[in-house]
Design a protein around this motif. Sequence first.
Motif, PDB file in Angstrom:
ATOM      1  N   SER A  52       0.967  -1.311   0.114  1.00 63.36           N
ATOM      2  CA  SER A  52      -0.213  -0.237   0.015  1.00 63.36           C
ATOM      3  C   SER A  52       0.802   1.168   0.117  1.00 63.36           C
ATOM      4  CB  SER A  52      -0.938   0.042   1.262  1.00 63.36           C
ATOM      5  OG  SER A  52      -0.234   0.039   2.339  1.00 63.36           O
ATOM      6  N   TYR A  53       2.156   1.141   0.615  1.00 61.67           N
ATOM      7  CA  TYR A  53       3.124   2.288   0.568  1.00 61.67           C
ATOM      8  C   TYR A  53       4.349   1.625   0.419  1.00 61.67           C
ATOM      9  CZ  TYR A  53       3.823   1.892   5.580  1.00 61.67           C
ATOM     10  OH  TYR A  53       4.513   1.670   6.520  1.00 61.67           O
ATOM     11  N   THR A  54       5.474   2.575   0.209  1.00 65.19           N
ATOM     12  CA  THR A  54       6.868   2.322   0.156  1.00 65.19           C
ATOM     13  C   THR A  54       7.565   2.673   1.401  1.00 65.19           C
ATOM     14  OG1 THR A  54       6.596   2.724  -2.151  1.00 65.19           O
ATOM     15  CG2 THR A  54       8.983   2.348  -1.155  1.00 65.19           C
ATOM     16  N   ALA A 101       4.372  12.485   1.084  1.00 69.93           N
ATOM     17  CA  ALA A 101       2.872  11.961   1.126  1.00 69.93           C
ATOM     18  C   ALA A 101       2.174  12.721  -0.241  1.00 69.93           C
ATOM     19  CB  ALA A 101       2.104  12.680   2.159  1.00 69.93           C
ATOM     20  N   ALA A 143      -2.919  11.837   0.205  1.00 68.04           N
ATOM     21  CA  ALA A 143      -2.778  10.606   1.209  1.00 68.04           C
ATOM     22  C   ALA A 143      -2.795  11.049   2.478  1.00 68.04           C
ATOM     23  CB  ALA A 143      -1.022  10.290   0.974  1.00 68.04           C
ATOM     24  N   SER A 160       7.082   6.723   0.968  1.00 69.79           N
ATOM     25  CA  SER A 160       6.379   7.212   0.373  1.00 69.79           C
ATOM     26  C   SER A 160       4.869   6.613   0.167  1.00 69.79           C
ATOM     27  CB  SER A 160       6.964   7.017  -1.143  1.00 69.79           C
ATOM     28  OG  SER A 160       6.203   7.523  -2.132  1.00 69.79           O
ATOM     29  N   ILE A 161       3.958   7.499   0.418  1.00 65.50           N
ATOM     30  CA  ILE A 161       2.548   7.128   0.593  1.00 65.50           C
ATOM     31  C   ILE A 161       1.963   7.607  -0.651  1.00 65.50           C
ATOM     32  CG2 ILE A 161       0.668   7.145   1.877  1.00 65.50           C
ATOM     33  CD1 ILE A 161       2.637   8.265   4.093  1.00 65.50           C
ATOM     34  N   PRO A 162       1.350   6.521  -1.689  1.00 65.63           N
ATOM     35  CA  PRO A 162       0.894   6.932  -2.890  1.00 65.63           C
ATOM     36  C   PRO A 162      -0.413   7.974  -2.722  1.00 65.63           C
ATOM     37  CG  PRO A 162       1.276   4.331  -2.566  1.00 65.63           C
ATOM     38  CD  PRO A 162       1.339   5.309  -1.239  1.00 65.63           C
ATOM     39  N   THR A 196      -4.060   7.371  -0.632  1.00 62.63           N
ATOM     40  CA  THR A 196      -3.796   6.362   0.212  1.00 62.63           C
ATOM     41  C   THR A 196      -4.133   6.697   1.694  1.00 62.63           C
ATOM     42  OG1 THR A 196      -2.424   5.071  -1.269  1.00 62.63           O
ATOM     43  CG2 THR A 196      -2.461   4.336   0.703  1.00 62.63           C
TER      44      THR A 196
END
Lengths: 249, 439
Positions: B115-117, B191, B195, B160-162, B165
Motif C-alpha cells: 500500500s505504500y513504500t 505524501a 494521502a 512514500s505514500i501513494p 492512500t
Amino acid sequence: MLKITNLHASVDGTPILKGIDLEVRPGEVHAIMGPNGSGKSTLSQVLAGNDSYEITDGEIILDDQSILEMPTEQRAREGVFLAFQYPVEIPGVSNLQFLRTAMNSIREYRGEEEIDAVSFMKKAKEKIKQVNLDPAFLKRGVNEGFSGGEKKRNEIMQMLMLEPKLAILDETDSGLDIDALKVVADGVNALKSPERSVIMVTHYQRLLDYIVPDYVHVLAKGKIIKSGGKELALELEEKGYGWLGIEDE
Amino acid sequence: MSSTLTFPDVFVNASDALNRDSINTTSPWLLAFRERQLQQLKQCSLPTRKTEDWRYSFRHLKMSDAIAKPLPILSLESSTASSLDDSLVDLGGDLVVFVNGHFAESKSRLPSDASYTIKRFSELSEEEALQVSEGSSSDTSSFPFAAINGACLADGIYISIPKNTKLEKPIQLHFHAEGEGTTTPRVFLIAEQGAEATLVEEFTGATQTELLTASVTDIQLNAQSELRYIRLNTEAEQLSHIGLTQVNQNRDSRFKSFCMGLGGPVRRHDLKIKLLEPGAECSLDGVCITLGQQHYDNHTEIEHISAHCQSDESYRCIAGGNSHIVFNGRIMIHRDAQKTLGAMSNKNLLLTSNAEIDSKPELEIYADDVKCAHGTTIGQLDEEELYYLVTRGISPDHAATILTLGFVNELVQKIPNESIKERTEARLENLIKSAFQED
C-alpha cells in the motif's frame, strides 16, 4: 464539635478578627451574618486553614483537639469542608480526577481502602444529578467555564461527595437565582444529620428560608455582637444592622 | 564536563568512520549525497556565544572530540536487547527499529502489502533518490548539525505514500542508541496527493559516556495530503540530541504535530515548516519538561510563503530543579502571503526559583492583510489553585503534581494515538512527582 475561644486573626499585620467565641455542637446549623468587612470570610478561611491569615490569639478546638497547628489538608481529612465564595477555575484538571483524588486522600487518612472506579462513578453521577448539573461537567476542568451559579452548585456537589462533619458555606448564596438557591439548600439539608454541623456565612436572610438555622450570630468589626435564634435573621432583614449600632457599608 | 569540541573538523575527519557501513555501498547517489553534505559541513562553523540562533543554549554545547566516532555495533542478543525491549512499545502498525544506527530487521515489522513504500536509502531507485536529493534540507549553514547528519550518514529511511492512500495504523520509527559516539538517523517522507498517515518517531537509549544523536527528518506533503507527526525525544537524560524536522507543504495539505521533549545535557529540536501553496495548514503542539541540570531547546519556524494558509502553534514547557528550557518560535509571513491566519502560544511553568526558561516569539510580517497573534507566559503554580485542592484533603505535593500535569494536559489529550497518550501521561506524572520529591 467545634469550639472557638477568643479568636484573634490578622492579615498583613491588620487585625480582622478581634475575639470570636463560638460553639457549634453536633447536628447544629449556625448562621453568621454581618455587614461587609465584618470578618465573615476571614473566619471561614481561618477555620479551613488559609495560611495568609495569622492567628494572634485564641483557640480553635475540633473534636477535643486544637487545629491551630494543623495543616489545611489535615483539617479537610478530619472532616472540615469550606464551600468557597469564589471557587477557582483549574483548567486541565478534570472534576472527576480532582474529586477522586480528594476522596482517596481522605480515605487513606482514615485507614480506608481507595474507592473503586465503579462505585466512585456511581456516586459522582448521583451527586451531580442532586445539584442539577449536567453529568458532562464531571469531565470538564474544575469549574472551568462554569457560570457563578454552576460553581456554587459544584461546591455543594463536592461537599456531598466528601461528606464532611463540619461544612462551612462562605456566602454560597450570593449571586444565586432562586432555583439555584433551592438546589444549594436541598444539598445542605440532605447532608444534615445528628453528627454533622453546618456554619453558613451569609449576607442575606434569604438562604435561611430554605436552610433553617438553630442559631444566628451577628458579626461586626471582628466580634460577635449578638446571637439569637432564627428570628434574629428576620429582625435583621427588617431593620438592617443599624439598630445594633453598626452600619452596613 | 569535557574538553572542547573542535568542530566541524573533527566530524569531517570522522565522517568516513562514521558512515563505515555504507562506505562500500554500491549506491552511487548516496555517496554523492554524502559528499555534497560533507562539502557543506566543511563550510560550517561551530556556533559561538554570539550566534543568535544558539544564544540561550550555547552554554550547554559542551562535547569532547571523543564524540566524533560511530557508536559500537550492538548485538541484539546482548543486554542491549533487554533495554531496547523495555523502551520499545509496539503500536501495532508497521515498525522500523534502528539500534545505534543499524537497521534491526529482527525487531522490525515491515508492511505486508504494497500500500505504500518504506525502504532504506541504500535501496532506492534513481527516481526515489532524486526525490530525496531534491527534498532534503539544503540550508545547513544555519543548522550545521544537519550537515553532520548528512556527511556521516550510514543509511536512512525512505517512506512514500501513494496518491489517495489512507493508512489507518501509524508508521512507527524507533531509534535506540547506547555507548559513546554519534548516531545520525535520517528520515525522508513524501505524501502524495490526498494521502493520509501518522508518523511516529521515538528516540530511546542510555549511556554512561557521551552520546550525540544528530537527526534529520524531511517531509514533503503534496496537495490535500495530511500527516500527523508524533515525535518523542525521550531518551535517558545522559544523551544529547540535536535534531531537525523540516516540512514542505503544498496546496491544502495539513500537518499536525505533537513533539514531546525530555531534558538532557544538550537537547534541541528544530521544527521548520514551509507553507508553500494556498490552503496549507499546520498545527504544532509541543510539551517539554526538564529537571535537575537538564536542558531542552525548542526552535520552531513557520514560513507563510503563500496566501490563505493557516498555522496554529501551542507549546507548554515545565522546568524544575536547576534546569533550562528555551522556546524560540518564529513566524515569517512573506509579502504574498495575504489572508494568513497565524496563532502562536507558549506557556511556561517554573517549578523552582533556580530553573530558567527563555521564551522568544519572533514575528516577521511583510504582508498587510493577515491575522497573526502570539502570546507567551512564564509563571509558577497558582497559590489559590493549590490552596483550593489542599482544602479538599489533597496533600500539597500531590496538589502541585496534579496542577503541573493539568498545565500540559490539554495538549496531551490531543495526542492522536491512545497508546502514546497513556504512556505520555504516565511518564509525565512520574517525572513531575519526582520533581516535587526533589525539593
